[in-house]
Design a protein around this motif. Structure first.
Motif, PDB file in Angstrom:
ATOM      1  N   ILE A  19       0.844  -1.207   0.000  1.00  0.00           N
ATOM      2  CA  ILE A  19       0.000   0.000   0.000  1.00  0.00           C
ATOM      3  C   ILE A  19       0.875   1.251   0.000  1.00  0.00           C
ATOM      4  CG2 ILE A  19      -1.885   1.275   1.111  1.00  0.00           C
ATOM      5  CD1 ILE A  19      -2.650  -0.961   2.730  1.00  0.00           C
ATOM      6  N   ALA A  20       1.920   1.198   0.848  1.00  0.00           N
ATOM      7  CA  ALA A  20       2.774   2.372   1.021  1.00  0.00           C
ATOM      8  C   ALA A  20       3.485   2.765  -0.266  1.00  0.00           C
ATOM      9  CB  ALA A  20       3.781   2.118   2.134  1.00  0.00           C
ATOM     10  N   SER A  21       3.780   1.768  -1.085  1.00  0.00           N
ATOM     11  CA  SER A  21       4.567   2.058  -2.282  1.00  0.00           C
ATOM     12  C   SER A  21       3.677   2.163  -3.514  1.00  0.00           C
ATOM     13  CB  SER A  21       5.591   0.944  -2.491  1.00  0.00           C
ATOM     14  OG  SER A  21       4.900  -0.277  -2.633  1.00  0.00           O
ATOM     15  N   PHE A  22       2.386   2.373  -3.270  1.00  0.00           N
ATOM     16  CA  PHE A  22       1.405   2.207  -4.321  1.00  0.00           C
ATOM     17  C   PHE A  22       0.407   3.330  -4.198  1.00  0.00           C
ATOM     18  CE2 PHE A  22      -2.521   0.314  -5.935  1.00  0.00           C
ATOM     19  CZ  PHE A  22      -2.063  -0.460  -6.982  1.00  0.00           C
ATOM     20  N   SER A  23      -0.013   3.887  -5.297  1.00  0.00           N
ATOM     21  CA  SER A  23      -1.191   4.734  -5.145  1.00  0.00           C
ATOM     22  C   SER A  23      -2.086   4.522  -6.344  1.00  0.00           C
ATOM     23  CB  SER A  23      -0.810   6.190  -4.940  1.00  0.00           C
ATOM     24  OG  SER A  23      -0.239   6.683  -6.108  1.00  0.00           O
ATOM     25  N   GLY A  24      -3.348   4.695  -6.151  1.00  0.00           N
ATOM     26  CA  GLY A  24      -4.296   4.427  -7.211  1.00  0.00           C
ATOM     27  C   GLY A  24      -5.343   3.457  -6.736  1.00  0.00           C
ATOM     28  N   LYS A 152      -9.946   7.740  -5.194  1.00  0.00           N
ATOM     29  CA  LYS A 152      -8.518   7.877  -5.507  1.00  0.00           C
ATOM     30  C   LYS A 152      -7.797   7.737  -4.180  1.00  0.00           C
ATOM     31  CE  LYS A 152      -6.980  10.137  -9.611  1.00  0.00           C
ATOM     32  NZ  LYS A 152      -8.052  10.848 -10.367  1.00  0.00           N
ATOM     33  N   THR A 153      -6.912   6.747  -4.078  1.00  0.00           N
ATOM     34  CA  THR A 153      -6.268   6.536  -2.787  1.00  0.00           C
ATOM     35  C   THR A 153      -4.799   6.868  -2.827  1.00  0.00           C
ATOM     36  OG1 THR A 153      -6.031   4.215  -3.385  1.00  0.00           O
ATOM     37  CG2 THR A 153      -7.860   4.759  -1.965  1.00  0.00           C
ATOM     38  N   SER A 154      -4.294   7.346  -1.684  1.00  0.00           N
ATOM     39  CA  SER A 154      -2.865   7.559  -1.548  1.00  0.00           C
ATOM     40  C   SER A 154      -2.487   7.221  -0.114  1.00  0.00           C
ATOM     41  CB  SER A 154      -2.519   9.009  -1.893  1.00  0.00           C
ATOM     42  OG  SER A 154      -3.252   9.869  -1.059  1.00  0.00           O
ATOM     43  N   PHE A 155      -1.206   7.254   0.178  1.00  0.00           N
ATOM     44  CA  PHE A 155      -0.729   6.843   1.491  1.00  0.00           C
ATOM     45  C   PHE A 155       0.015   8.010   2.106  1.00  0.00           C
ATOM     46  CE2 PHE A 155       1.961   4.273   4.352  1.00  0.00           C
ATOM     47  CZ  PHE A 155       0.975   3.470   4.899  1.00  0.00           C
ATOM     48  N   SER A 156      -0.295   8.335   3.367  1.00  0.00           N
ATOM     49  CA  SER A 156       0.379   9.463   3.985  1.00  0.00           C
ATOM     50  C   SER A 156       0.564   9.211   5.470  1.00  0.00           C
ATOM     51  CB  SER A 156      -0.452  10.729   3.745  1.00  0.00           C
ATOM     52  OG  SER A 156      -0.057  11.741   4.635  1.00  0.00           O
ATOM     53  N   SER A 157       1.790   9.307   5.927  1.00  0.00           N
ATOM     54  CA  SER A 157       2.186   9.033   7.319  1.00  0.00           C
ATOM     55  C   SER A 157       1.348   7.933   7.997  1.00  0.00           C
ATOM     56  CB  SER A 157       2.194  10.315   8.160  1.00  0.00           C
ATOM     57  OG  SER A 157       1.011  11.045   7.999  1.00  0.00           O
ATOM     58  N   GLY A 158       1.431   6.767   7.425  1.00  0.00           N
ATOM     59  CA  GLY A 158       0.828   5.585   8.045  1.00  0.00           C
ATOM     60  C   GLY A 158      -0.651   5.389   7.803  1.00  0.00           C
ATOM     61  N   ALA A 159      -1.306   6.330   7.103  1.00  0.00           N
ATOM     62  CA  ALA A 159      -2.745   6.194   6.868  1.00  0.00           C
ATOM     63  C   ALA A 159      -3.051   6.168   5.368  1.00  0.00           C
ATOM     64  CB  ALA A 159      -3.480   7.350   7.528  1.00  0.00           C
ATOM     65  N   ILE A 160      -4.192   5.559   5.036  1.00  0.00           N
ATOM     66  CA  ILE A 160      -4.656   5.603   3.656  1.00  0.00           C
ATOM     67  C   ILE A 160      -5.577   6.819   3.528  1.00  0.00           C
ATOM     68  CG2 ILE A 160      -6.023   4.429   1.875  1.00  0.00           C
ATOM     69  CD1 ILE A 160      -5.350   1.763   3.225  1.00  0.00           C
ATOM     70  N   ILE A 161      -5.314   7.653   2.532  1.00  0.00           N
ATOM     71  CA  ILE A 161      -6.169   8.811   2.287  1.00  0.00           C
ATOM     72  C   ILE A 161      -7.023   8.486   1.065  1.00  0.00           C
ATOM     73  CG2 ILE A 161      -6.235  11.293   1.812  1.00  0.00           C
ATOM     74  CD1 ILE A 161      -4.843  10.618   4.460  1.00  0.00           C
ATOM     75  N   VAL A 162      -8.332   8.586   1.222  1.00  0.00           N
ATOM     76  CA  VAL A 162      -9.233   8.253   0.127  1.00  0.00           C
ATOM     77  C   VAL A 162      -9.977   9.505  -0.310  1.00  0.00           C
ATOM     78  CG1 VAL A 162     -11.177   6.811  -0.620  1.00  0.00           C
ATOM     79  CG2 VAL A 162      -9.575   5.950   1.110  1.00  0.00           C
ATOM     80  N   LYS A 163      -9.705   9.919  -1.528  1.00  0.00           N
ATOM     81  CA  LYS A 163     -10.457  11.034  -2.087  1.00  0.00           C
ATOM     82  C   LYS A 163     -11.630  10.429  -2.834  1.00  0.00           C
ATOM     83  CE  LYS A 163      -9.983  14.993  -5.027  1.00  0.00           C
ATOM     84  NZ  LYS A 163      -9.743  15.256  -6.422  1.00  0.00           N
ATOM     85  N   GLN A 164     -12.827  10.857  -2.505  1.00  0.00           N
ATOM     86  CA  GLN A 164     -13.987  10.314  -3.200  1.00  0.00           C
ATOM     87  C   GLN A 164     -14.259  11.117  -4.465  1.00  0.00           C
ATOM     88  OE1 GLN A 164     -17.165   8.271  -1.217  1.00  0.00           O
ATOM     89  NE2 GLN A 164     -16.754   9.427   0.646  1.00  0.00           N
ATOM     90  N   ILE A 165     -14.424  10.390  -5.556  1.00  0.00           N
ATOM     91  CA  ILE A 165     -14.747  10.987  -6.841  1.00  0.00           C
ATOM     92  C   ILE A 165     -16.208  10.644  -7.110  1.00  0.00           C
ATOM     93  CG2 ILE A 165     -13.997  11.103  -9.277  1.00  0.00           C
ATOM     94  CD1 ILE A 165     -11.485  11.123  -7.897  1.00  0.00           C
ATOM     95  N   GLY A 166     -16.893  11.501  -7.843  1.00  0.00           N
ATOM     96  CA  GLY A 166     -18.301  11.234  -8.142  1.00  0.00           C
ATOM     97  C   GLY A 166     -19.188  12.170  -7.341  1.00  0.00           C
ATOM     98  N   HIS A 167     -20.478  12.074  -7.572  1.00  0.00           N
ATOM     99  CA  HIS A 167     -21.431  12.925  -6.867  1.00  0.00           C
ATOM    100  C   HIS A 167     -22.812  12.299  -6.993  1.00  0.00           C
ATOM    101  CE1 HIS A 167     -21.599  14.268 -11.100  1.00  0.00           C
ATOM    102  NE2 HIS A 167     -22.867  14.521 -10.868  1.00  0.00           N
ATOM    103  N   ALA A 168     -23.752  12.846  -6.253  1.00  0.00           N
ATOM    104  CA  ALA A 168     -25.130  12.382  -6.373  1.00  0.00           C
ATOM    105  C   ALA A 168     -26.030  13.590  -6.571  1.00  0.00           C
ATOM    106  CB  ALA A 168     -25.533  11.614  -5.114  1.00  0.00           C
ATOM    107  N   VAL A 169     -27.128  13.386  -7.266  1.00  0.00           N
ATOM    108  CA  VAL A 169     -28.121  14.448  -7.421  1.00  0.00           C
ATOM    109  C   VAL A 169     -29.452  13.915  -6.904  1.00  0.00           C
ATOM    110  CG1 VAL A 169     -29.415  15.891  -9.036  1.00  0.00           C
ATOM    111  CG2 VAL A 169     -26.944  15.569  -9.352  1.00  0.00           C
ATOM    112  N   LEU A 170     -30.004  14.645  -5.946  1.00  0.00           N
ATOM    113  CA  LEU A 170     -31.316  14.308  -5.402  1.00  0.00           C
ATOM    114  C   LEU A 170     -32.351  15.198  -6.075  1.00  0.00           C
ATOM    115  CD1 LEU A 170     -33.245  13.086  -3.198  1.00  0.00           C
ATOM    116  CD2 LEU A 170     -32.594  15.038  -1.777  1.00  0.00           C
TER     117      LEU A 170
END
Ligand code: 0T9
Length: 383
Positions: A19-24, A152-170
């Motif tokens: 995970i640490a050496s990987f993003s995506g 979209k995931t990345s790794f930062s100081s021991g944690a996984i950071i997940v950026k959410q892509i997409g949206h919803a319309v009500l």
């Protein structure tokens, strides 16, 4: 690493290194058995409606600020289930099953106390990267939510950071539209083998004459508590009606929140009663790609600790998928989505998003074809 079974320590630490050496796209990495969940990501959109009375209440609220707050209350009411329920049922966050292209999930919540039947339809519209599209509809109340999610995931100081892509319309009554964006996730506790989610940054609900900005913080910020949020609702210039100029709500999204400006008292109390979705019964019409049918043996293996069965079945499913993709290429065909059309840009996102200057300024969208499986018609008439 307390939560890691001794026999899986080696594979957990190599998983963490990868995970640490990987993003995506983390979903494709192989993880040790103890961290696997038997549930596919195509079931996650059900979290939007495990408290269906709050969804229905949106339609009953007065248009304007009241309704903006009803949308916010429903949104907040889903967060505990979306982001902490795996910890409660399985002891920690777990790695969900990675849906295959075309995987579907259908379900509903019954009409109770006049709130209307709530129907859910989900389709995996991309495998690499994973993208899940969904519709939630309460016809009686005139409510329809259409959305898609990717990460979209990345790794930062021991944690996984997940950026959410997409949206919803009500959409309310086919006329009023609310754009909903999603928060960022930070997955901590990895080292100890007991991952959990904290929410971060900002998400928006824009529409019905109001803009709501929700800020998320963990321990040691606003109130010092985990799972804190602060929301600010303001009228869109030139569109707002009567009422306070600014409504501020503060608290925790998994427990209790209250008005701190433009109102008084409790805004929302997350109660224990939630209603799990009732899946449509397996029928040949739904086909082999219905998520619980597709993953049945993998899920059984994971639940019962028979990891040989789980991994054998998972390989079978993956090989079958690879073969399908090869056949498509060989025959010059492309996969056709069952329920959605992919459109490169979304005018509603652009138009509403501009009001709060959200980034990115445009996003693609999956529009629903309107083809509910016939099983839903039977449910509706039974109600
Ligand atoms: C949309 C939600 C989303 C999906 C999940 C990041 C994650 C996949 C996406 C964002 C829902 O509305 C809300 C909740 C949980 C999110 C998942 C948590 C998670 O860990 C996975 C990722 C892909 C992993 O499996 C990372 C590896 C794992 C070992 C950590 C537990």
């Amino acid at each position: 690493a307390a939560a890691v079974p001794p026999a899986q320590r080696g594979s957990w630490s190599s998983f963490l290194k990868s995970i640490a050496s990987f993003s995506g796209d983390l979903s494709s990495l192989t993880a040790p058995p103890f961290i696997l969940s038997p549930v596919s990501l195509t079931e996650f959109p059900a979290y939007w409606c495990e408290r269906p009375e709050y969804f229905a209440a949106i339609a009953d609220a007065k248009p304007g600020q009241d309704r903006a707050l009803a949308v916010l209350r429903w949104f907040i009411s889903t967060l505990k289930d979306q982001y902490t329920s795996r910890n409660e049922t399985m002891g920690s966050e777990k790695k969900p099953l990675n849906p295959v292209l075309g995987e579907v999930f259908y379900g509903s919540w019954p009409d109770r106390n006049g709130r209307g039947l709530t129907e859910l339809l989900v389709e995996q519209v991309s495998h690499h990267p994973p993208i899940t599209a969904y519709v939630i509809e309460n016809k009686k109340k005139g409510l329809k939510l259409v959305g898609h999610n990717a990460q979209k995931t990345s790794f930062s100081s021991g944690a996984i950071i997940v950026k959410q892509i997409g949206h919803a319309v009500l959409t309310v009554n086919e006329t009023e539209q609310y754009l909903i964006t999603f928060p960022r996730l930070r997955i901590d506790g990895l080292w100890y083998g007991s991952p959990y989610i904290e929410l971060a940054e900002t998400s928006y609900i824009i529409g019905g004459g109001n803009i709501t900005t929700i800020e998320y913080k963990g321990k040691g910020y606003f109130s010092g508590k985990s799972h804190s949020f602060k929301s600010t609702t303001v009228p869109i210039p030139g569109q707002g009606g009567a009422g306070p100029k600014e409504i501020v709500i503060e608290g925790t999204w998994h427990e209790h929140s209250k008005f701190s400006k433009g109102g008084a008292g409790t805004f929302h109390e997350v109660h224990e009663q939630k209603e799990e979705v009732t899946p449509l019964e397996w029928t040949s019409e739904l086909g082999e790609s219905e998520t619980r049918r597709l993953w049945f043996l993998v899920a059984k293996g994971i639940r019962e600790g028979d990891f040989e069965l789980a991994s054998r079945e998972k390989s079978r499913i993956e090989n079958e998928q690879r073969q399908r993709r090869k056949d498509e290429v060989a025959e010059g065909r492309t996969w056709e989505l069952r329920h959605f059309d992919h459109v490169a840009s979304d005018p509603i996102y652009e138009q509403l998003g501009r009001l709060a200057k959200i980034v990115p300024p445009t996003e693609d969208v999956y529009t629903f074809k309107g083809n509910w499986p016939s099983g839903f018609a039977a449910l509706a008439s039974a109600n």
